[in-house]
Design an enzyme around this catalytic site. Structure first.
Site, PDB file in Angstrom:
ATOM      1  CB  SER A 160      -8.468   1.110   5.696  1.00  0.00           C
ATOM      2  OG  SER A 160      -9.151   2.126   5.869  1.00  0.00           O
TER       3      SER A 160
ATOM      4  CE  LYS B 296      -3.798   2.004   2.560  1.00  0.00           C
ATOM      5  NZ  LYS B 296      -4.788   1.894   3.760  1.00  0.00           N
TER       6      LYS B 296
ATOM      7  CB  SER C 255      -8.169   3.788   2.982  1.00  0.00           C
ATOM      8  OG  SER C 255      -7.194   3.329   3.973  1.00  0.00           O
TER       9      SER C 255
END
Length: 483
Positions: free
Chosen positions: A175, A76, A151
């Site tokens: 997330s 990420k 997210s």
């Protein structure tokens, strides 16, 4: 080859059925071919990946072994990667190349993983749809008109579309778990302090925690093994021995006490999701689990408390992005104040600005007690509810999300509607507990997740329950059409 799980890749590499370099080339070609439909990557690191793959093959040839040696993954884009752009999904950091590796990145590199790239995400991890990214929205491989969750939407979409077997992600209010639910993956948020936050760009420091996104509980166990552990660089990291997660996946569920909170099944939950959760409960009962209804009375206060605490911490954390030392700087500032205002105004997107303002307001002199202090008291009550529940049960089970993935843009005009989608996930962050989402079926062709919560440092228990469930169900094996 792209269908292989991490566990299958480890076996294939050990048996010399293919090399890490061959596998890496296949996946890089697949990303180049298919990712334009999804937008799941911000940066592709082809040279680094091939370098790491060759090095992993050499290590294997020299007699080294390991479940992650030569395994391709992605990070990420809020984990710092030395010399590679670390953007956090924001214009503010579009030009930022981290001078060092995050602990998670260096630990996984030492274990032999191959970094294929950095995945798209909501800007500064603020969002539940992956639509606030400066690099554009990520699309859900199960239906390209729908969101993948956020997210960590880029990591989720990439793994779900079989662009790679697993990816790192982070969870501040759901997330990891919510995108896992929306894309038919298994995702684990570890106990707060289990995985180092050093080099992980902060959103809300008391809530953020890194973890794995993969297709199976077994793969989550393998990736978590490489991520977890004490780190002296992170003052919130906890010095607790890391068990062998993969070895712990063979426990019987006979007599396992599963608590189902009555508050989870009220208004707001899609009845079709409620039915799928009941099916999951029946499946676990067949495996010997005992079901008990419990209560988490302060759950209704969790969202307002979270949306005071998280923005308050964000307003403090994001004050470092001022156009001076790194990140976006406005052109031709008239003076220092102009530099700050325009750099931040241009660098941050609307959702980040909204949360900074809410957070600054909640921390301001006249409102600190009314908002921030009260939110911290609610946080304590939420934690106490869990402590009481875990005196009676071993695991808490419920839906991961109240609804399946919504259409792109559907909640953009109403941020509160999007915030309410986190209702089942944020309590684990407020309490610091480990939580896992695993596939539970489909509604209108869109995946649904079931969430499991456990006491502190019982990630192994969550992974074992999920693994036993996955040995007896096949939801997690379904693949999106076209990928």
């Amino acid at each position: 080859m792209h269908q292989l799980t991490l566990a299958e890749i480890a076996r294939g590499l050990a048996d010399k059925k293919f090399s890490s370099e061959e596998l890496t080339k296949v996946l890089l070609a697949r990303i180049t071919q298919l990712d334009p439909q999804l937008n799941s990557f911000i940066s592709l690191t082809e040279e680094l990946a091939l370098e790491q793959a060759k090095a992993a093959d050499v290590r294997r040839a020299n007699g080294e072994s390991g479940a992650l040696l030569g395994a391709p993954i992605a990070h990420k884009d809020l984990f710092c990667t030395q010399g590679i752009r670390t953007s956090c999904g924001s214009k503010m950091l579009d030009n930022f190349k981290a001078p060092y590796d995050a602990t998670v990145v260096s630990k996984l590199a030492a274990a032999g993983t191959v970094t294929l790239g950095k995945t798209n995400m909501d800007e500064f991890a603020m969002g539940s749809a992956n639509e606030s990214s400066w690099y554009g929205a990520v699309k859900n491989p199960w239906n390209l008109e729908h969101v993948p969750g956020g997210s960590s939407g880029g990591s989720a979409a990439a793994v779900a579309a079989r662009l790679l077997p697993a990816a790192t992600a982070t969870d501040t209010g759901g997330s990891i778990r919510q995108p896992a639910a929306f894309t038919n993956l298994t995702g684990l948020k570890p106990t707060y302090g289990r995985v180092s936050r050093w080099g992980m760009i902060a959103y809300a420091s008391s809530l953020d925690q890194g973890g794995p996104l993969a297709r199976t509980a077994e793969d989550c166990a393998i990736l978590l093994q490489g991520m977890a552990g004490f780190d002296p660089n992170d003052s919130t990291s906890i010095d607790e021995p890391v068990p062998d997660y993969a070895a712990g996946l063979n426990g019987s569920l006979q007599g396992l006490r599963i608590g189902v909170p009555k508050e989870y099944f009220g208004a707001g939950l899609d009845p079709r999701i409620a039915d799928l959760i009941q099916n999951s409960i029946k499946e676990l009962q067949k495996l010997g689990a005992v079901i008990k209804e419990i209560s988490l009375p302060n759950m209704q206060h969790a969202i307002p408390a979270y949306y005071v605490i998280a923005p308050a911490e964000a307003s403090s954390n994001l004050s470092r992005f001022d156009g001076v030392r790194f990140g976006h700087r406005c052109a031709d500032p008239k003076n220092l104040e102009d530099l700050y205002k325009r750099s931040r105004g241009e660098g941050f997107g609307p959702e980040v600005q909204r949360r900074i303002m809410v957070g600054a307001y909640a921390l301001s002199a006249g409102y600190y007690d009314a908002y921030y202090l009260k939110a911290q008291k609610i946080r304590r009550l939420v934690k106490n509810d869990f402590m009481a529940a875990f005196n009676e049960v071993d695991i808490i089970l419920g839906p991961t999300t109240p609804n399946p993935a919504w259409k792109l843009g559907a909640k953009n005009s109403d941020p509160v509607a999007a915030y309410l989608e986190d209702v089942y996930t944020i309590t684990a962050n407020l309490a610091g507990l480990p939580g896992l989402s695993m596939p539970a079926g489909f509604v209108d062709g869109l995946p649904v997740g079931v969430q499991l919560l456990a006491p502190y440092f019982q990630e192994g228990r969550l992974l074992n329950v999920a693994h036993q469930y996955q040995l007896n169900t096949d939801w997690h094996t379904r693949t999106p059409t076209g990928f």
